[in-house]
Design a protein around this motif. Structure first.
Motif, PDB file in Angstrom:
ATOM      1  N   GLN A   1       2.347   6.052  17.800  1.00 25.81           N
ATOM      2  CA  GLN A   1       1.778   6.809  18.912  1.00 25.81           C
ATOM      3  C   GLN A   1       0.581   7.675  18.540  1.00 25.81           C
ATOM      4  OE1 GLN A   1       2.594   6.587  22.167  1.00 25.81           O
ATOM      5  NE2 GLN A   1       4.055   4.960  21.679  1.00 25.81           N
ATOM      6  N   SER A   2       0.465   8.095  17.284  1.00 22.92           N
ATOM      7  CA  SER A   2      -0.584   9.044  16.886  1.00 22.92           C
ATOM      8  C   SER A   2      -1.733   8.332  16.177  1.00 22.92           C
ATOM      9  CB  SER A   2      -0.007  10.121  15.955  1.00 22.92           C
ATOM     10  OG  SER A   2       0.995  10.855  16.608  1.00 22.92           O
ATOM     11  N   GLU A   3      -2.932   8.880  16.349  1.00 21.26           N
ATOM     12  CA  GLU A   3      -4.110   8.327  15.689  1.00 21.26           C
ATOM     13  C   GLU A   3      -4.121   8.773  14.226  1.00 21.26           C
ATOM     14  OE1 GLU A   3      -8.740   7.555  16.842  1.00 21.26           O
ATOM     15  OE2 GLU A   3      -7.941   9.535  17.283  1.00 21.26           O
ATOM     16  N   ILE A   4      -3.956   7.808  13.319  1.00 22.68           N
ATOM     17  CA  ILE A   4      -3.885   8.112  11.882  1.00 22.68           C
ATOM     18  C   ILE A   4      -5.276   8.217  11.285  1.00 22.68           C
ATOM     19  CG2 ILE A   4      -3.045   7.295   9.646  1.00 22.68           C
ATOM     20  CD1 ILE A   4      -0.761   5.890  11.190  1.00 22.68           C
ATOM     21  N   PHE A   5      -6.191   7.351  11.693  1.00 22.49           N
ATOM     22  CA  PHE A   5      -7.577   7.341  11.229  1.00 22.49           C
ATOM     23  C   PHE A   5      -7.655   7.105   9.723  1.00 22.49           C
ATOM     24  CE2 PHE A   5     -12.006   8.819  12.372  1.00 22.49           C
ATOM     25  CZ  PHE A   5     -12.104   8.004  13.490  1.00 22.49           C
ATOM     26  N   GLY A   6      -7.035   6.015   9.313  1.00 21.50           N
ATOM     27  CA  GLY A   6      -7.058   5.613   7.916  1.00 21.50           C
ATOM     28  C   GLY A   6      -6.711   4.139   7.814  1.00 21.50           C
ATOM     29  N   PRO A   7      -6.639   3.591   6.598  1.00 22.41           N
ATOM     30  CA  PRO A   7      -6.433   2.151   6.408  1.00 22.41           C
ATOM     31  C   PRO A   7      -4.968   1.754   6.565  1.00 22.41           C
ATOM     32  CG  PRO A   7      -6.623   3.209   4.281  1.00 22.41           C
ATOM     33  CD  PRO A   7      -6.830   4.294   5.308  1.00 22.41           C
ATOM     34  N   VAL A   8      -4.424   1.989   7.750  1.00 22.51           N
ATOM     35  CA  VAL A   8      -3.000   1.782   8.006  1.00 22.51           C
ATOM     36  C   VAL A   8      -2.828   0.948   9.269  1.00 22.51           C
ATOM     37  CG1 VAL A   8      -0.772   2.887   8.464  1.00 22.51           C
ATOM     38  CG2 VAL A   8      -2.436   4.014   6.944  1.00 22.51           C
ATOM     39  N   LEU A   9      -2.094  -0.151   9.161  1.00 28.10           N
ATOM     40  CA  LEU A   9      -1.759  -1.005  10.299  1.00 28.10           C
ATOM     41  C   LEU A   9      -0.248  -1.042  10.453  1.00 28.10           C
ATOM     42  CD1 LEU A   9      -2.528  -3.113  12.497  1.00 28.10           C
ATOM     43  CD2 LEU A   9      -2.374  -4.865  10.707  1.00 28.10           C
ATOM     44  N   VAL A  10       0.230  -0.835  11.668  1.00 29.48           N
ATOM     45  CA  VAL A  10       1.654  -0.884  11.976  1.00 29.48           C
ATOM     46  C   VAL A  10       1.926  -2.160  12.769  1.00 29.48           C
ATOM     47  CG1 VAL A  10       3.599   0.348  13.010  1.00 29.48           C
ATOM     48  CG2 VAL A  10       1.655   1.637  12.094  1.00 29.48           C
TER      49      VAL A  10
ATOM     50  N   GLY B   1       0.820  -1.207   0.000  1.00 30.09           N
ATOM     51  CA  GLY B   1       0.000   0.000   0.000  1.00 30.09           C
ATOM     52  C   GLY B   1       0.848   1.248   0.000  1.00 30.09           C
ATOM     53  N   GLY B   2       0.390   2.248   0.757  1.00 33.06           N
ATOM     54  CA  GLY B   2       1.137   3.490   0.873  1.00 33.06           C
ATOM     55  C   GLY B   2       0.958   4.437  -0.288  1.00 33.06           C
ATOM     56  N   GLU B   3      -0.185   4.335  -0.971  1.00 34.42           N
ATOM     57  CA  GLU B   3      -0.409   5.226  -2.104  1.00 34.42           C
ATOM     58  C   GLU B   3      -1.898   5.328  -2.409  1.00 34.42           C
ATOM     59  OE1 GLU B   3       1.602   3.368  -5.341  1.00 34.42           O
ATOM     60  OE2 GLU B   3       0.163   1.716  -5.476  1.00 34.42           O
ATOM     61  N   ALA B   4      -2.259   6.402  -3.102  1.00 37.39           N
ATOM     62  CA  ALA B   4      -3.615   6.554  -3.620  1.00 37.39           C
ATOM     63  C   ALA B   4      -3.692   5.874  -4.976  1.00 37.39           C
ATOM     64  CB  ALA B   4      -3.971   8.035  -3.743  1.00 37.39           C
ATOM     65  N   PRO B   5      -4.824   5.252  -5.294  1.00 36.07           N
ATOM     66  CA  PRO B   5      -4.941   4.593  -6.594  1.00 36.07           C
ATOM     67  C   PRO B   5      -5.026   5.601  -7.732  1.00 36.07           C
ATOM     68  CG  PRO B   5      -7.040   4.553  -5.457  1.00 36.07           C
ATOM     69  CD  PRO B   5      -6.043   5.130  -4.490  1.00 36.07           C
ATOM     70  N   GLU B   6      -4.712   5.126  -8.922  1.00 32.51           N
ATOM     71  CA  GLU B   6      -4.813   5.962 -10.121  1.00 32.51           C
ATOM     72  C   GLU B   6      -6.101   5.629 -10.873  1.00 32.51           C
ATOM     73  OE1 GLU B   6      -1.218   5.121 -12.207  1.00 32.51           O
ATOM     74  OE2 GLU B   6       0.033   6.329 -10.854  1.00 32.51           O
ATOM     75  N   GLY B   7      -6.282   6.251 -12.014  1.00 33.47           N
ATOM     76  CA  GLY B   7      -7.439   5.969 -12.848  1.00 33.47           C
ATOM     77  C   GLY B   7      -8.707   6.611 -12.317  1.00 33.47           C
ATOM     78  N   GLU B   8      -9.835   5.942 -12.512  1.00 29.15           N
ATOM     79  CA  GLU B   8     -11.134   6.495 -12.141  1.00 29.15           C
ATOM     80  C   GLU B   8     -11.233   6.782 -10.649  1.00 29.15           C
ATOM     81  OE1 GLU B   8     -14.959   7.926 -13.041  1.00 29.15           O
ATOM     82  OE2 GLU B   8     -13.299   7.368 -14.366  1.00 29.15           O
ATOM     83  N   LEU B   9     -10.603   5.939  -9.822  1.00 32.07           N
ATOM     84  CA  LEU B   9     -10.687   6.124  -8.379  1.00 32.07           C
ATOM     85  C   LEU B   9      -9.920   7.350  -7.894  1.00 32.07           C
ATOM     86  CD1 LEU B   9     -10.384   2.475  -6.983  1.00 32.07           C
ATOM     87  CD2 LEU B   9     -12.451   3.818  -7.431  1.00 32.07           C
ATOM     88  N   ALA B  10      -9.045   7.889  -8.713  1.00 33.91           N
ATOM     89  CA  ALA B  10      -8.270   9.074  -8.317  1.00 33.91           C
ATOM     90  C   ALA B  10      -9.168  10.281  -8.069  1.00 33.91           C
ATOM     91  CB  ALA B  10      -7.223   9.397  -9.374  1.00 33.91           C
ATOM     92  N   LYS B  11     -10.389  10.256  -8.601  1.00 37.31           N
ATOM     93  CA  LYS B  11     -11.322  11.366  -8.364  1.00 37.31           C
ATOM     94  C   LYS B  11     -11.808  11.386  -6.915  1.00 37.31           C
ATOM     95  CE  LYS B  11     -13.197  11.073 -13.092  1.00 37.31           C
ATOM     96  NZ  LYS B  11     -14.426  10.762 -13.878  1.00 37.31           N
ATOM     97  N   GLY B  12     -11.821  10.235  -6.302  1.00 39.53           N
ATOM     98  CA  GLY B  12     -12.297  10.134  -4.934  1.00 39.53           C
ATOM     99  C   GLY B  12     -11.161  10.189  -3.933  1.00 39.53           C
ATOM    100  N   ALA B  13     -11.524  10.069  -2.649  1.00 39.53           N
ATOM    101  CA  ALA B  13     -10.537  10.184  -1.565  1.00 39.53           C
ATOM    102  C   ALA B  13     -10.019   8.801  -1.161  1.00 39.53           C
ATOM    103  CB  ALA B  13     -11.173  10.893  -0.372  1.00 39.53           C
ATOM    104  N   TYR B  14      -9.634   8.009  -2.139  1.00 38.26           N
ATOM    105  CA  TYR B  14      -9.220   6.633  -1.879  1.00 38.26           C
ATOM    106  C   TYR B  14      -7.754   6.555  -1.454  1.00 38.26           C
ATOM    107  CZ  TYR B  14     -13.543   5.049  -4.124  1.00 38.26           C
ATOM    108  OH  TYR B  14     -14.858   4.826  -4.438  1.00 38.26           O
ATOM    109  N   TYR B  15      -7.445   5.525  -0.661  1.00 38.77           N
ATOM    110  CA  TYR B  15      -6.058   5.235  -0.278  1.00 38.77           C
ATOM    111  C   TYR B  15      -5.957   3.728  -0.085  1.00 38.77           C
ATOM    112  CZ  TYR B  15      -1.447   6.220   1.664  1.00 38.77           C
ATOM    113  OH  TYR B  15      -0.085   6.303   1.868  1.00 38.77           O
ATOM    114  N   ARG B  16      -4.896   3.144  -0.597  1.00 33.96           N
ATOM    115  CA  ARG B  16      -4.766   1.693  -0.555  1.00 33.96           C
ATOM    116  C   ARG B  16      -4.493   1.195   0.866  1.00 33.96           C
ATOM    117  NH1 ARG B  16      -5.098  -0.198  -5.468  1.00 33.96           N
ATOM    118  NH2 ARG B  16      -4.334   1.001  -7.258  1.00 33.96           N
TER     119      ARG B  16
END
Length: 511
Positions: A397-406, A367-382
């Motif tokens: 330590q900080s609340e990321i509040f997104g699709p991220v697991l450490v 992950g670590g990136e936003a998708p390209e193509g049609e989904l780039a119009k939206g607020a998507y993140y892999r």
């Protein structure tokens, strides 16, 4: 840009349904009077779906006045009458379930299957639960505790509640704020997030249609700085319940303290996911992906820090990354979509900033990136997995509040539990092991309001939700929530009919 096609049957006709305004005061929709407008934006496309007039302080005053006027009648209703109204409310919600699901997915970007299978049925169940709980406001048994008196407890409503709900679960958070308050006999003014007001308004309309009196539930849709702060500081509001970030919660507490209000806070989280070396590795990997990515990771109880005992660490990282790569991003209304966008492009960029900075000190496995193509119009993140970060690093330590697991390794059980507790937060956690003694120890020693064992995320109406430490205090859901929304009164009767009581000698006379 406004999309004239937003009212197509497969979405939700927001402009049509809220043509009269996005405030709900004394049983009817009305327009805000702040002089400013705000747009509800579909985060999957970036297109505007509703523009409405924001609430100003005068609208808050009107809503509080309506709630105050409705309070005596609603507080004076019998528990059975309030229960009957809530049962009717649950039935109306069930009849309109699809409407609620589509409105929630439109404003939040949630996959429709999440709205249909989690948000909406959970809200209906919560309403049905409080319909029953309204008749069971318990207190200590009456008794002669002093010997000469009979004491008993009255549990009474406290008045007008002013609540503020967040944007990540607008429907469920509206229910969590409204239901225990009104079941206990209070009236309420709820301020939803101005970017996600649709289902809160539908919720209030459904209550009116179920026969709940005008003014018992009111919605003011405005900014936090104007409508929210005025609501919290309002002299006729007796209690404030807030769900949101810890930083904003501190501001809410500061305002509420000035008027000595009852205060309930459900704040941020950074949930640990502790995997011991005897855990089922496949179950743990599946649980981590589901627990981290629910609602695109915009969940204060989401699994965000996986601590994995070293013998399982490498295999867990590889398997979790592989499962994340199978998650399907797409249109929330399309069949087959697993993950929708974040709530906004600004939130997507905030999440991306955390990940981009982590590249300097950790490994982005997938992950670590936003998708390209049609989904780039939206607020998507892999979906993103980060490994080998330090315990004191920002992403841990900080609340990321997104699709991220450490993911971090640990060696001993003592170390795993210590790392789990090593943040300011304490909302939720999970422990994964086949050993009941290990999991029992984890449930005792992890400082969090909810600790799951071999699962992560499920909630039920009968059990409370709330945190430790900087995650706030007080409980949502369950009968425990009545502790927030009722006053406890001790009533004491003399049983002796004696004019000169024995204790009077401490003030005058002798035995």
């Amino acid at each position: 840009m406004h999309n004239p096609g937003n009212a197509t049957p497969d979405r939700f006709p927001a402009e049509e349904r809220f043509a009269e305004g996005a405030q709900y005061i004394a049983g009817r929709l009305t327009r805000g009077t702040s002089g400013r407008t705000h747009a509800v934006v579909d985060p999957a496309s970036g297109e505007e779906v509703l523009r409405y007039e924001l609430a100003g302080t005068a609208d808050v005053d009107r809503a509080v006045a309506a709630a105050r006027e409705a309070f005596p009648g609603w507080a004076g209703a019998t528990p059975g009458e309030r229960s009957d109204a809530l049962h009717r409310f649950a039935a109306v919600l069930a009849d309109r379930a699809e409407d609620f699901a589509r409105a929630e997915s439109l404003q939040c970007g949630k996959p429709l299957k999440l709205s249909r299978e989690f948000d909406v049925p959970g809200t209906i169940d919560n309403t049905a639960f409080f319909a029953g709980a309204a008749r069971l406001l318990q207190g200590q048994s009456a008794g002669e505790y002093s010997g000469d008196h009979t004491s008993y407890i009255r549990r009474e409503p406290i008045g007008v509640v002013g609540s503020i709900a967040p944007w990540n679960y607008p429907l469920q958070m509206a229910a969590w704020k409204v239901l225990p308050a009104i079941a206990a006999g209070n009236t309420i003014v709820l301020k939803p997030a101005e970017i996600t007001p649709l289902t809160s308004l539908l919720f209030a309309q459904a209550a009116t249609d179920a026969g709940i009196p005008d003014g018992v539930i009111n919605i003011v849709t405005g900014t936090g700085r104007e409508a929210g702060e005025h609501l919290v500081g309002h002299p006729d509001v007796t209690m404030t319940s807030f769900t949101g970030s810890t930083a904003v919660g501190k501001r809410v507490a500061e305002i509420a303290t000035a008027t000595v209000k009852r205060l309930h806070l459900e704040l941020g989280g950074k949930a640990p996911f502790v995997v011991f070396d005897d855990a089922d590795p496949e179950a743990a990997a599946h649980g981590a992906v589901a627990g981290a990515l629910i609602n695109t990771g915009q969940d204060c109880t989401a699994a965000t820090r996986a601590y994995v005992q070293r013998p399982l660490y490498d295999a867990f990282v590889a398997r979790t990354a592989a499962l994340m790569e199978t998650v399907r991003l797409g249109d929330p209304f399309a069949a087959g979509t697993d993950l929708g966008p974040l709530i906004s492009h600004a939130q997507r960029d905030r999440v991306a900033g955390f990940v981009d900075r982590a590249r300097a000190y950790a490994r982005v496995v997938t992950g670590g990136e936003a998708p390209e193509g049609e989904l780039a119009k939206g607020a998507y993140y892999r979906p993103t997995l980060i490994a080998d970060a330090a315990q004191d690093s920002e992403v841990v330590q900080s609340e990321i509040f997104g699709p991220v697991l450490v993911v971090l390794p640990f060696d001993t059980d003592d170390e795993g539990i210590a790392l789990a507790n090593d943040t300011p937060y304490g909302l939720a956690a999970s422990a994964w092991s086949r050993d009941v003694y290990r999991t029992n120890r984890a449930t005792r020693e992890i400082k969090a309001g909810c600790v799951w064992v071999n699962d992560h995320i499920p909630i039920i109406s009968e059990m409370p939700h709330g945190g430790y430490k900087s995650s706030g205090y007080g409980k949502d859901m369950s009968a425990y929530s009545f502790e927030e929304y009722t006053q406890i009164k001790h009533v004491m009767f003399d049983n002796t009919a004696v004019a000169a009581k024995d204790w009077h000698r401490t003030v005058f006379g002798d035995r």
